[in-house]
Motif scaffolding. Structure first.
Motif, mmCIF file in Angstrom:
data_model
loop_
_atom_site.group_PDB
_atom_site.id
_atom_site.type_symbol
_atom_site.label_atom_id
_atom_site.label_comp_id
_atom_site.label_asym_id
_atom_site.label_seq_id
_atom_site.Cartn_x
_atom_site.Cartn_y
_atom_site.Cartn_z
ATOM 1 N N UNK A 130 19.127 -0.461 9.256
ATOM 2 C CA UNK A 130 20.538 -0.835 9.361
ATOM 3 C C UNK A 130 21.435 0.362 9.666
ATOM 4 N N UNK A 131 21.212 1.475 8.973
ATOM 5 C CA UNK A 131 22.151 2.595 9.086
ATOM 6 C C UNK A 131 21.547 3.866 9.692
ATOM 7 N N UNK A 132 20.232 3.939 9.778
ATOM 8 C CA UNK A 132 19.598 5.141 10.296
ATOM 9 C C UNK A 132 19.439 6.237 9.255
ATOM 10 N N UNK A 133 19.746 5.928 8.011
ATOM 11 C CA UNK A 133 19.663 6.910 6.932
ATOM 12 C C UNK A 133 18.983 6.286 5.722
ATOM 13 N N UNK A 160 0.832 -1.210 0.000
ATOM 14 C CA UNK A 160 0.000 0.000 0.000
ATOM 15 C C UNK A 160 0.867 1.261 0.000
ATOM 16 N N UNK A 161 2.005 1.213 0.689
ATOM 17 C CA UNK A 161 2.935 2.357 0.673
ATOM 18 C C UNK A 161 3.456 2.563 -0.748
ATOM 19 N N UNK A 162 3.819 1.465 -1.402
ATOM 20 C CA UNK A 162 4.336 1.553 -2.770
ATOM 21 C C UNK A 162 3.295 2.143 -3.711
ATOM 22 N N UNK A 163 2.063 1.707 -3.584
ATOM 23 C CA UNK A 163 0.995 2.228 -4.452
ATOM 24 C C UNK A 163 0.720 3.700 -4.149
ATOM 25 N N UNK A 164 0.744 4.069 -2.892
ATOM 26 C CA UNK A 164 0.452 5.448 -2.495
ATOM 27 C C UNK A 164 1.495 6.435 -2.995
ATOM 28 N N UNK A 165 2.771 6.041 -2.945
ATOM 29 C CA UNK A 165 3.841 6.960 -3.332
ATOM 30 C C UNK A 165 4.355 6.725 -4.756
ATOM 31 N N UNK A 166 3.849 5.721 -5.436
ATOM 32 C CA UNK A 166 4.246 5.478 -6.822
ATOM 33 C C UNK A 166 5.651 4.932 -6.975
ATOM 34 N N UNK A 167 6.067 4.098 -6.038
ATOM 35 C CA UNK A 167 7.377 3.448 -6.133
ATOM 36 C C UNK A 167 7.157 1.940 -6.106
ATOM 37 N N UNK A 168 8.201 1.176 -6.357
ATOM 38 C CA UNK A 168 8.056 -0.274 -6.350
ATOM 39 C C UNK A 168 8.072 -0.812 -4.920
ATOM 40 N N UNK A 169 7.490 -1.984 -4.764
ATOM 41 C CA UNK A 169 7.464 -2.634 -3.454
ATOM 42 C C UNK A 169 8.890 -2.928 -2.992
ATOM 43 N N UNK A 170 9.740 -3.336 -3.920
ATOM 44 C CA UNK A 170 11.126 -3.641 -3.543
ATOM 45 C C UNK A 170 11.856 -2.394 -3.044
ATOM 46 N N UNK A 171 11.516 -1.225 -3.588
ATOM 47 C CA UNK A 171 12.130 0.010 -3.095
ATOM 48 C C UNK A 171 11.721 0.278 -1.653
ATOM 49 N N UNK A 172 10.453 0.073 -1.349
ATOM 50 C CA UNK A 172 9.978 0.281 0.018
ATOM 51 C C UNK A 172 10.722 -0.648 0.972
ATOM 52 N N UNK A 173 10.854 -1.904 0.581
ATOM 53 C CA UNK A 173 11.538 -2.892 1.424
ATOM 54 C C UNK A 173 13.005 -2.517 1.602
ATOM 55 N N UNK A 174 13.686 -2.203 0.504
ATOM 56 C CA UNK A 174 15.122 -1.891 0.573
ATOM 57 C C UNK A 174 15.390 -0.613 1.366
ATOM 58 N N UNK A 175 14.579 0.423 1.155
ATOM 59 C CA UNK A 175 14.776 1.676 1.895
ATOM 60 C C UNK A 175 14.515 1.476 3.379
ATOM 61 N N UNK A 176 13.506 0.670 3.705
ATOM 62 C CA UNK A 176 13.217 0.384 5.118
ATOM 63 C C UNK A 176 14.360 -0.387 5.753
ATOM 64 N N UNK A 177 14.894 -1.367 5.036
ATOM 65 C CA UNK A 177 16.037 -2.135 5.549
ATOM 66 C C UNK A 177 17.247 -1.225 5.746
#
Length: 87
Positions: A46-49, A25-42
């Protein structure tokens, strides 16, 4: 090459995912891929950034070992072509 998306967008995406919204739902709302949401969250966990890492890399110079030979040939005949140099 495509430029990375803005840190503002990344922060909003990660914030929405951290608030409990599903990645899809985050990916659909912001127009990005699901994998981007997962990778950015990880990356954020991991790094706080959410800032993107460096794109590209160092390319090894292939002709560096032959630099002296090429310079010498060009000094001998400045009109030499690439084909002539190759031969």
């Amino acid at each position: 090459m495509v430029a990375p998306l803005s840190n503002d967008l990344r922060e909003r995406v990660v914030g929405a995912a951290a608030a409990g919204e599903s990645c899809r739902s985050v990916a659909a709302r912001f127009g990005v891929s699901v994998s981007s949401v997962v990778k950015w969250s990880q990356r954020y966990r991991r790094s706080g950034s959410v800032a993107p890492s460096q794109m590209g890399g160092h390319r090894k110079r292939l002709l560096e070992p032959h630099r002296a030979f090429i310079a010498e040939r060009i000094a001998q005949s400045p009109q030499i072509s690439l084909h002539g140099l190759k031969d």
